[in-house]
Write an enzyme that holds these catalytic residues in place. Structure first.
Site, short mmCIF file in Angstrom:
data_model
loop_
_atom_site.label_atom_id
_atom_site.label_comp_id
_atom_site.label_asym_id
_atom_site.label_seq_id
_atom_site.Cartn_x
_atom_site.Cartn_y
_atom_site.Cartn_z
N LYS A 90 57.47 -10.85 -27.44
CA LYS A 90 56.21 -10.16 -28.14
C LYS A 90 56.92 -9.12 -29.27
CE LYS A 90 51.98 -9.32 -29.33
NZ LYS A 90 52.27 -9.70 -30.56
N LYS A 114 60.79 -0.96 -25.93
CA LYS A 114 59.42 -0.43 -26.30
C LYS A 114 58.24 -0.84 -25.65
CE LYS A 114 58.78 -0.30 -30.64
NZ LYS A 114 58.62 -0.62 -32.23
N LYS A 126 61.55 -10.63 -32.03
CA LYS A 126 61.23 -10.31 -33.68
C LYS A 126 61.89 -11.47 -34.25
CE LYS A 126 59.74 -6.83 -36.12
NZ LYS A 126 59.11 -5.39 -35.59
N GLY A 165 52.20 -8.68 -37.00
CA GLY A 165 52.84 -8.28 -38.23
C GLY A 165 53.97 -7.17 -38.30
N ASP A 166 54.42 -7.02 -39.32
CA ASP A 166 55.37 -5.97 -39.68
C ASP A 166 55.59 -5.59 -41.07
OD1 ASP A 166 57.58 -4.18 -38.10
OD2 ASP A 166 58.82 -5.04 -39.56
N THR A 209 49.16 1.41 -34.94
CA THR A 209 50.47 2.11 -34.82
C THR A 209 50.36 3.66 -35.41
OG1 THR A 209 51.22 0.06 -35.05
CG2 THR A 209 52.82 1.85 -35.52
N ASN A 240 50.95 -0.06 -43.51
CA ASN A 240 49.95 0.31 -42.75
C ASN A 240 50.25 1.43 -41.72
OD1 ASN A 240 49.94 -0.86 -39.18
ND2 ASN A 240 48.08 -1.51 -40.67
N SER A 376 48.63 -4.98 -29.40
CA SER A 376 48.48 -6.26 -29.76
C SER A 376 48.34 -6.95 -28.26
CB SER A 376 50.00 -6.74 -30.45
OG SER A 376 50.05 -6.64 -31.77
P1 NDP Z 1 54.23 -2.12 -44.40
O1 NDP Z 1 54.69 -3.42 -45.36
O2 NDP Z 1 52.76 -2.16 -44.57
O3 NDP Z 1 54.58 -0.85 -45.36
C1 NDP Z 1 56.10 -0.29 -45.47
C2 NDP Z 1 56.08 0.82 -46.06
O4 NDP Z 1 57.43 1.33 -46.22
C3 NDP Z 1 55.64 0.57 -47.46
O5 NDP Z 1 55.18 1.95 -48.24
C4 NDP Z 1 57.16 0.12 -48.40
O6 NDP Z 1 57.35 0.41 -49.67
C5 NDP Z 1 57.85 1.08 -47.53
N1 NDP Z 1 59.11 0.44 -47.77
C6 NDP Z 1 59.46 -0.63 -46.77
N2 NDP Z 1 61.00 -0.93 -47.00
C7 NDP Z 1 61.32 0.10 -47.72
C8 NDP Z 1 62.78 0.50 -48.25
N3 NDP Z 1 63.89 -0.21 -48.06
N4 NDP Z 1 62.85 1.77 -48.79
C9 NDP Z 1 61.76 2.58 -49.22
N5 NDP Z 1 60.55 2.23 -48.47
C10 NDP Z 1 60.33 1.26 -47.91
O7 NDP Z 1 54.86 -2.03 -43.33
P2 NDP Z 1 54.40 -1.27 -41.75
O8 NDP Z 1 53.77 -0.11 -42.13
O9 NDP Z 1 53.91 -2.10 -41.25
O10 NDP Z 1 55.85 -0.93 -41.03
C11 NDP Z 1 56.44 0.43 -41.57
C12 NDP Z 1 57.49 0.58 -40.26
O11 NDP Z 1 56.91 0.73 -39.09
C13 NDP Z 1 58.77 -0.39 -40.11
O12 NDP Z 1 59.76 0.18 -39.82
C14 NDP Z 1 57.85 -1.43 -39.10
O13 NDP Z 1 59.02 -1.98 -38.30
C15 NDP Z 1 57.39 -0.11 -38.15
N6 NDP Z 1 56.37 -0.74 -37.35
C16 NDP Z 1 55.37 -1.13 -37.73
C17 NDP Z 1 54.28 -1.60 -36.84
C18 NDP Z 1 52.92 -2.37 -37.08
O14 NDP Z 1 52.12 -2.42 -36.38
N7 NDP Z 1 52.67 -2.53 -38.39
C19 NDP Z 1 54.41 -1.50 -35.15
C20 NDP Z 1 55.61 -0.70 -35.03
C21 NDP Z 1 56.75 -0.30 -36.03
P3 NDP Z 1 57.01 -0.92 -50.70
O15 NDP Z 1 55.67 -1.38 -50.79
O16 NDP Z 1 57.68 -0.14 -52.17
O17 NDP Z 1 58.02 -1.87 -50.33
#
Ligand code: NDP
Length: 444
Positions: A90, A114, A126, A165-166, A209, A240, A376
């Site tokens: 997962k 986790k 992943k 998603g991620d 999250t 997200n 999830s």
């Molecule tokens: P989203 O794609 O919804 O949002 C990611 C955000 O981070 C955007 O604002 C994006 O900006 C920014 N970002 C991404 N890459 C970079 C970078 N290299 N430098 C600066 N800003 C960056 O992703 P999530 O919110 O889902 O995920 C965010 C983090 O949380 C990740 O590390 C993910 O692995 C982790 N996570 C997510 C979960 C989930 O349920 N969604 C669960 C657990 C962990 P831009 O739009 O400009 O790219």
């Protein structure tokens, strides 16, 4: 050489160039030293660590698709099935140009611990692709998702591997992938999570999250004689996790003053207006810069630098290694006393060490962002039962899970004489359950 150092060296030698994977393994193994040293003979004989750091399987494939100009494009696709000792694999799918095998191995490795911490029966995996959904039309995103799933569907299933998603994968992408899975297999099963509410999704998964991050932050603060209400919070990202962390923090009385994306950050001294952020990011898929155009008094700054804004609490919710030692020192100097990671490994190793050594409260991503995968797993349960729970039921279970994760991390840290070190606590608690299951299942 100690068993831990030997394994770390082996990982570096056998996985050249996979720096984020090396970093994640080192952080986990270093904090497990006490446990591993105490069981060294037994673990060595069973080659436990050698097995733990080697994914059970990595699937790598090409993803051809046709863009709007009629040009064929080819991306790389992956699924890392890391460890299934305690349940089906997962973990999310990431679509971002930076994706490579090493990044997915780091994420899959972290996911194993986790998922164990959530207390639910889910193993770790992943996947993703170096495809960049940014700037693509809906038709192009669909073409990519259908091609990606045409290959991936052979290796996943409701009792086998259940992606979610991620970064870059939200409701739209999950919908396209689910449709293609169903078309190819004829199965209407819970093979993906984060689905839309009309076709098997769970209420509160979108929020999970971010909400979970705030629930565990709140728990950590309470246990350390502090409270969230009235505090100033800086959150990086505006995806997200960042959006729903902002929503719950505001509901609990905190003031969120900054958000960012990969171009820059906005500062709003009056507190971020989330309705405007949601419209920019969730409806129009725009840039955070547009917030400053819409809200008088808000200031946009191009580039990095969000951690120089004074705050009480910092929540990195964007991506790996986005907060370095210099940022950590700036936060502390400006009065920040607590950090909780919404993203996976957003703090560099030096920054993490600084937080721990300087006595700041620090909750690592492995524990702090586990609410997403936990919910999830709740979606999987609802799919198996052919039932839908209410928002309140799911949210209450999520809160319970986060409170339990806090308790497990705090308890494990205490048992090993490092009370208050939630990095060690989370790693130890997650490790104990996986190791128990691996030992019981023999050499597999
Ligand atoms: P989203 O794609 O919804 O949002 C990611 C955000 O981070 C955007 O604002 C994006 O900006 C920014 N970002 C991404 N890459 C970079 C970078 N290299 N430098 C600066 N800003 C960056 O992703 P999530 O919110 O889902 O995920 C965010 C983090 O949380 C990740 O590390 C993910 O692995 C982790 N996570 C997510 C979960 C989930 O349920 N969604 C669960 C657990 C962990 P831009 O739009 O400009 O790219």
């Amino acid at each position: 050489m100690s068993y831990v150092d030997e394994i770390y060296e082996r990982v570096v030698n056998q996985n050249p160039g996979e720096n984020e994977f090396h970093q994640a393994v080192k952080e986990v193994l270093d904090s497990l030293r006490l446990v591993i040293d105490a069981n060294e003979e037994k673990y060595r004989k069973m080659a436990l660590l050698e097995r733990l750091v080697e994914p059970e399987r990595i699937i790598s494939f090409r993803v051809p698709w046709v863009d709007d100009k009629g040009q064929v494009q080819v991306n790389k696709g992956y699924r890392v099935q890391f460890n299934s000792a305690i349940g089906p694999y997962k973990g999310g799918l990431r679509l971002h140009p930076s994706v490579n095998q090493g990044i997915l191995k780091f994420l899959g490795f972290e996911q194993v611990f986790k998922n164990s911490l959530t207390g639910l029966p889910i193993g770790g995996g992943k996947g993703g692709s170096n495809f960049d959904p940014k700037g693509k039309s809906d038709r192009e995103v669909m073409a990519f998702c259908q091609s990606f799933m045409t290959e991936l569907h052979k290796y996943i299933g409701a009792d086998e591997d259940v992606p979610a998603g991620d970064i870059g994968v939200g409701g739209r992408e999950i919908g396209f992938m689910y449709g293609q899975y169903k078309r190819l297999t004829g199965l209407y099963e819970g093979v993906l999570t984060g689905k839309g509410l009309t076709y098997g999704g769970s209420l509160a998964r979108t929020q999970a999250t971010g909400y979970g991050l705030i629930y565990i932050l709140d728990e950590m603060l309470k246990h350390n004689g502090k409270e969230l209400a009235g505090k100033t919070v800086v959150i990086s990202g505006s995806g997200n996790v960042a959006i729903y962390a902002t929503e719950k923090a505001q509901q609990l009385g905190a003031k969120v003053v900054a958000l960012s994306d990969s171009n820059g950050y906005v500062y709003d001294k009056d507190g971020i207006r989330l309705d405007i952020v949601k419209d920019i990011k969730e409806v129009r898929r725009g840039r955070i810069k547009e917030y400053a155009d819409a809200v008088p008094g808000a200031v946009y700054t191009e580039g990095k630098g969000i951690w120089s804004i004074p705050c009480d609490i910092a929540l990195p919710c964007a991506t790996q290694n986005e907060l370095n030692l210099e940022d950590a020192k700036a936060l502390k100097a400006n009065g920040c006393f607590a950090v909780a990671e919404g993203a996976n490994m957003p703090s560099t190793r030096e920054a993490t060490d600084f937080f721990l050594e300087s006595g700041m409260l620090f909750m690592p991503g492995k524990a702090a962002n586990a609410g997403g995968v936990a919910t999830s797993a709740l979606e999987m349960s609802q799919n198996s039962q052919r039932l839908s729970w209410t928002f309140e039921e799911v949210d209450a279970k999520l809160k319970d899970i986060m409170v339990n994760i806090y308790a497990k991390a705090a308890d494990a840290a205490k048992r090993y004489g490092v009370a208050g070190n939630y990095v060690a606590g989370a790693n130890i608690a997650g490790f104990e359950k996986v190791v128990d299951a691996m030992m019981a299942q023999g050499i597999v």
